[in-house]
Design a protein around this motif. Structure first.
Motif, PDB file in Angstrom:
ATOM      1  N   VAL A 165       0.907  -1.378  -0.022  1.00 50.20           N
ATOM      2  CA  VAL A 165       0.052  -0.093   0.044  1.00 50.20           C
ATOM      3  C   VAL A 165       0.987   1.152  -0.037  1.00 50.20           C
ATOM      4  CG1 VAL A 165      -2.133   0.916   1.104  1.00 50.20           C
ATOM      5  CG2 VAL A 165      -1.521  -1.219   1.670  1.00 50.20           C
ATOM      6  N   ARG A 166       0.048   2.370  -0.388  1.00 51.73           N
ATOM      7  CA  ARG A 166       1.083   3.575  -0.330  1.00 51.73           C
ATOM      8  C   ARG A 166      -0.135   4.606   0.143  1.00 51.73           C
ATOM      9  NH1 ARG A 166       2.630   4.851  -6.172  1.00 51.73           N
ATOM     10  NH2 ARG A 166       3.492   6.873  -5.599  1.00 51.73           N
ATOM     11  N   TYR A 167       0.228   5.284   1.276  1.00 54.92           N
ATOM     12  CA  TYR A 167      -0.602   6.026   2.035  1.00 54.92           C
ATOM     13  C   TYR A 167      -0.107   7.583   1.642  1.00 54.92           C
ATOM     14  CZ  TYR A 167      -1.719   1.985   4.718  1.00 54.92           C
ATOM     15  OH  TYR A 167      -2.197   0.679   4.782  1.00 54.92           O
ATOM     16  N   GLY A 168      -0.988   8.400   1.060  1.00 50.54           N
ATOM     17  CA  GLY A 168      -0.592   9.782   0.948  1.00 50.54           C
ATOM     18  C   GLY A 168      -1.555  10.676   1.808  1.00 50.54           C
ATOM     19  N   GLN A 169      -1.415  12.124   1.738  1.00 53.88           N
ATOM     20  CA  GLN A 169      -2.357  12.879   2.316  1.00 53.88           C
ATOM     21  C   GLN A 169      -3.535  13.011   1.340  1.00 53.88           C
ATOM     22  OE1 GLN A 169      -0.710  16.619   3.687  1.00 53.88           O
ATOM     23  NE2 GLN A 169       1.263  15.654   3.548  1.00 53.88           N
ATOM     24  N   ASP A 170      -4.697  12.384   2.039  1.00 49.20           N
ATOM     25  CA  ASP A 170      -5.946  12.260   1.374  1.00 49.20           C
ATOM     26  C   ASP A 170      -5.976  11.193   0.301  1.00 49.20           C
ATOM     27  OD1 ASP A 170      -6.655  14.422   3.118  1.00 49.20           O
ATOM     28  OD2 ASP A 170      -6.145  15.888   1.482  1.00 49.20           O
ATOM     29  N   TRP A 171      -5.229  10.425   0.381  1.00 50.52           N
ATOM     30  CA  TRP A 171      -5.542   9.355  -0.839  1.00 50.52           C
ATOM     31  C   TRP A 171      -4.657   8.065  -0.507  1.00 50.52           C
ATOM     32  CZ3 TRP A 171      -0.854   7.139  -2.545  1.00 50.52           C
ATOM     33  CH2 TRP A 171       0.237   8.156  -2.474  1.00 50.52           C
TER      34      TRP A 171
ATOM     35  N   LEU B 210     -16.646   7.337   3.486  1.00 49.90           N
ATOM     36  CA  LEU B 210     -16.859   8.730   2.915  1.00 49.90           C
ATOM     37  C   LEU B 210     -15.893   9.461   3.752  1.00 49.90           C
ATOM     38  CD1 LEU B 210     -20.519   9.102   2.224  1.00 49.90           C
ATOM     39  CD2 LEU B 210     -18.899   9.195   0.679  1.00 49.90           C
ATOM     40  N   PRO B 211     -14.440   9.213   3.700  1.00 50.38           N
ATOM     41  CA  PRO B 211     -13.413   9.768   4.370  1.00 50.38           C
ATOM     42  C   PRO B 211     -13.363  11.300   4.087  1.00 50.38           C
ATOM     43  CG  PRO B 211     -12.330   8.680   2.622  1.00 50.38           C
ATOM     44  CD  PRO B 211     -13.980   8.340   2.589  1.00 50.38           C
ATOM     45  N   SER B 212     -13.264  12.020   5.002  1.00 51.75           N
ATOM     46  CA  SER B 212     -12.967  13.568   4.843  1.00 51.75           C
ATOM     47  C   SER B 212     -11.526  14.109   4.311  1.00 51.75           C
ATOM     48  CB  SER B 212     -13.282  14.149   6.257  1.00 51.75           C
ATOM     49  OG  SER B 212     -14.353  13.907   6.694  1.00 51.75           O
ATOM     50  N   ALA B 213     -11.618  14.762   3.445  1.00 51.10           N
ATOM     51  CA  ALA B 213     -10.312  15.176   2.883  1.00 51.10           C
ATOM     52  C   ALA B 213      -9.600  16.176   4.019  1.00 51.10           C
ATOM     53  CB  ALA B 213     -10.318  16.186   1.860  1.00 51.10           C
ATOM     54  N   SER B 214      -8.040  15.826   3.979  1.00 51.16           N
ATOM     55  CA  SER B 214      -7.464  16.701   5.028  1.00 51.16           C
ATOM     56  C   SER B 214      -7.645  16.491   6.435  1.00 51.16           C
ATOM     57  CB  SER B 214      -7.228  18.172   4.579  1.00 51.16           C
ATOM     58  OG  SER B 214      -6.809  18.246   3.294  1.00 51.16           O
ATOM     59  N   SER B 215      -8.385  15.459   6.733  1.00 54.76           N
ATOM     60  CA  SER B 215      -8.787  15.309   8.001  1.00 54.76           C
ATOM     61  C   SER B 215      -7.672  14.454   9.086  1.00 54.76           C
ATOM     62  CB  SER B 215      -9.987  14.331   8.225  1.00 54.76           C
ATOM     63  OG  SER B 215      -9.565  13.024   7.579  1.00 54.76           O
ATOM     64  N   THR B 216      -7.397  15.037  10.258  1.00 50.28           N
ATOM     65  CA  THR B 216      -6.453  14.484  10.990  1.00 50.28           C
ATOM     66  C   THR B 216      -7.371  13.855  12.334  1.00 50.28           C
ATOM     67  OG1 THR B 216      -4.868  16.029  10.268  1.00 50.28           O
ATOM     68  CG2 THR B 216      -4.508  14.695  12.334  1.00 50.28           C
ATOM     69  N   PRO B 217      -7.217  12.538  12.566  1.00 51.14           N
ATOM     70  CA  PRO B 217      -7.821  11.888  13.789  1.00 51.14           C
ATOM     71  C   PRO B 217      -7.245  12.959  14.954  1.00 51.14           C
ATOM     72  CG  PRO B 217      -6.923  10.219  12.455  1.00 51.14           C
ATOM     73  CD  PRO B 217      -6.567  11.562  11.706  1.00 51.14           C
ATOM     74  N   VAL B 218      -7.815  12.834  16.019  1.00 48.01           N
ATOM     75  CA  VAL B 218      -7.180  13.348  17.249  1.00 48.01           C
ATOM     76  C   VAL B 218      -7.264  12.456  18.484  1.00 48.01           C
ATOM     77  CG1 VAL B 218      -8.417  15.782  16.971  1.00 48.01           C
ATOM     78  CG2 VAL B 218      -9.779  14.048  17.942  1.00 48.01           C
ATOM     79  N   GLN B 219      -6.295  12.440  19.161  1.00 47.94           N
ATOM     80  CA  GLN B 219      -5.988  11.456  20.385  1.00 47.94           C
ATOM     81  C   GLN B 219      -6.992  11.533  21.382  1.00 47.94           C
ATOM     82  OE1 GLN B 219      -2.974   9.630  20.115  1.00 47.94           O
ATOM     83  NE2 GLN B 219      -3.850   8.149  21.541  1.00 47.94           N
TER      84      GLN B 219
END
Length: 482
Positions: A54-60, A473-482
């Motif tokens: 897999v490759r994980y990018g920012q928003d993809w 439906l993931p949110s673009a530029s979303s960052t989970p919070v601890q």
């Protein structure tokens, strides 16, 4: 094979339809290799191993399926791109269509979440929770008992350990570190596409700023009635083979999902999107006036109606507005009142307004052989009447197919947002959300404002999908919070 098969669109054989779309710029990315071990639940005997790259990018996120197809999930574009093995065509599917497909499966098999046990015939019966895991949709939360551990958390169902998450640390099984944000958000978006994880667990994963470096889960399904255990461990490798998307190959042909069913419609839509010749309100007025001068009052009325299918309902105060066909509607009614065709069409419209679809079909359908804007309007109106008439109407008029009429209307006038919405609705009703959203997306790319047309309802439908099936439906530029 999992309970719910993914990416049936990979095996479509659509008519190629090139687009001018380009791939988004490639952001910083993190390659990952997952070692997957599959075991029997009852004996814990290893049945097989495989590697997933897999490759994980920012928003993809991008990966290769077990069948060899290359996948690219783009949160920003709300789209899933799929390239089958040895193919240059790339199929674009809306993530809303994926959400709707899984939601439809869940609703149908669980009777809207009311069934506690799902019967799969000879394959046996399964608690609803396993359908929820397979579809990523649940009617209520709280099925899983979540407990924190030294390295992460675990989930139990009926006192059985069904999921573990390992974020690293002492006594960790990880060979590589956990993913940090924002790549963890991309990993979470990717997860439902490769593993049947229950929404309760996905919700807990979303609350962490990291994505586990190892996780395990149990599956019960018709393909694994005795249960199987999968252990996924990220190994410390950065080289990924074969190469994965993105970027999209420059020589690739982009195809909207459902193109095999919509080839002529997509051709017309593509021509409309690439052209600068869309008719204006003045063009519709001129056409209507020309037909009146030829004493074709029914045709003039149909053109007026098609103007509303392009620009929305007539304003209350149309006199003095730019909507000239609306302003001159009364004048046309006076001129055409003695014309037989005009009276029949007007009576058909009245029947449609009074919820008498049988009468409306009888009076409006004789006009569906017309071409141009008049023919598009007649087809739209007849299709709407047939749809309102329901199954009885389809049986009474087997010579008329609402979906075919709507497709013909769109081909005749590909600038009318109404046709995209109404034809998309027919595909939704038929259980085919992928072509439905292809139509919605195409219609919203038209050079027409759609705010005052039925196509604006697509935004409301998508908002509802985000509530009911959020993990597709993931949110673009979303960052989970601890």
């Amino acid at each position: 094979m999992r309970l719910i098969a993914f990416a049936a669109c990979l095996f479509l054989l659509p008519t190629a339809w090139a687009q001018s779309e380009t791939a988004p710029a490639i952001p910083d990315e993190v390659p990952a290799v997952w070692q997957v071990e599959i075991s029997s639940v009852s004996t814990n005997t290893v049945r097989g191993e495989r590697t997933r790259s897999v490759r994980y990018g920012q928003d993809w996120a991008s990966w290769v399926t077990e069948q060899g197809a290359q996948m690219w999930l783009d949160a920003g574009d709300r789209a899933l791109f799929a390239q089958a093995p040895n193919q240059t065509d790339i199929i674009k599917t809306s993530l809303y269509a994926e959400a709707r497909r899984h939601l439809d499966i869940y609703v149908a098999l669980s009777e809207g979440g009311r069934r506690e046990v799902i019967n799969f015939g000879s394959a046996g019966t399964f608690d609803r929770v396993w359908l929820e895991a397979a579809t990523g949709v649940a009617s209520q939360s709280g099925s899983m008992a979540l407990t924190e551990t030294a390295n992460g958390f675990m989930a139990l169902y009926n006192d059985e350990l069904v999921f573990t998450a390992d974020y690293g640390g002492e006594d960790s099984a990880c060979e590589a570190p956990a993913l940090d944000a924002p790549h963890s958000a991309s990993a979470l978006a990717w997860l439902p596409y490769v593993a049947p994880i229950h929404p309760d667990i996905l919700a807990r994963l979303s609350r962490s700023a990291q994505f586990p470096c190892a996780f395990s889960f149990i599956v019960y399904s018709p393909d694994s009635p005795a249960g199987r255990l999968e252990r996924w461990t990220r190994v410390d490798e950065t080289e990924i083979d074969p190469p994965l998307l993105p970027p999209l190959p420059e020589d690739a042909t982009m195809i909207y999902a459902g193109a095999d069913r919509l080839s002529r419609v997509l051709d017309a839509a593509q021509e409309a999107l690439s052209s600068e010749a869309e008719p204006s309100v003045q063009d519709f007025f001129d056409e209507s006036q020309s037909l009146q001068e030829d004493s074709d009052y029914a045709g003039a009325l149909l053109v007026q109606l098609q103007e509303t299918h392009n620009f929305g309902p007539c304003p209350e105060a149309s006199i003095g507005s730019e909507r000239l066909t609306c302003a001159y509607a009364s004048a046309l009614a006076l001129q055409g009142r003695e014309d037989e065709d005009f009276r029949a069409l007007s009576e058909g419209l009245e029947a449609l307004a009074q919820n008498d679809p049988a009468r409306a079909v009888e009076l409006i359908s004789p006009f569906i052989d017309r071409e141009g804007h008049a023919g598009a309007a007649a087809r739209l109106l007849t299709a709407n009447a047939l749809i309102s008439w329901g199954r009885v109407g389809l049986q009474a008029r087997p010579d008329l197919d609402p979906a075919q009429l709507l497709a013909e209307a769109l081909i005749l006038d590909p600038y009318a947002p109404d046709a995209y919405w109404q034809l998309g609705q027919r595909y939704l009703a038929a259980g085919a959300p992928a072509p439905a959203w292809s139509l919605f997306d195409l219609g919203r790319r038209l050079p027409r404002p759609v705010a005052d047309t039925p196509l604006a309802q697509a935004d409301l439908l998508e908002a509802r999908m985000s509530e009911l099936a959020p993990y597709w439906l993931p949110s673009a530029s979303s960052t989970p919070v601890q």
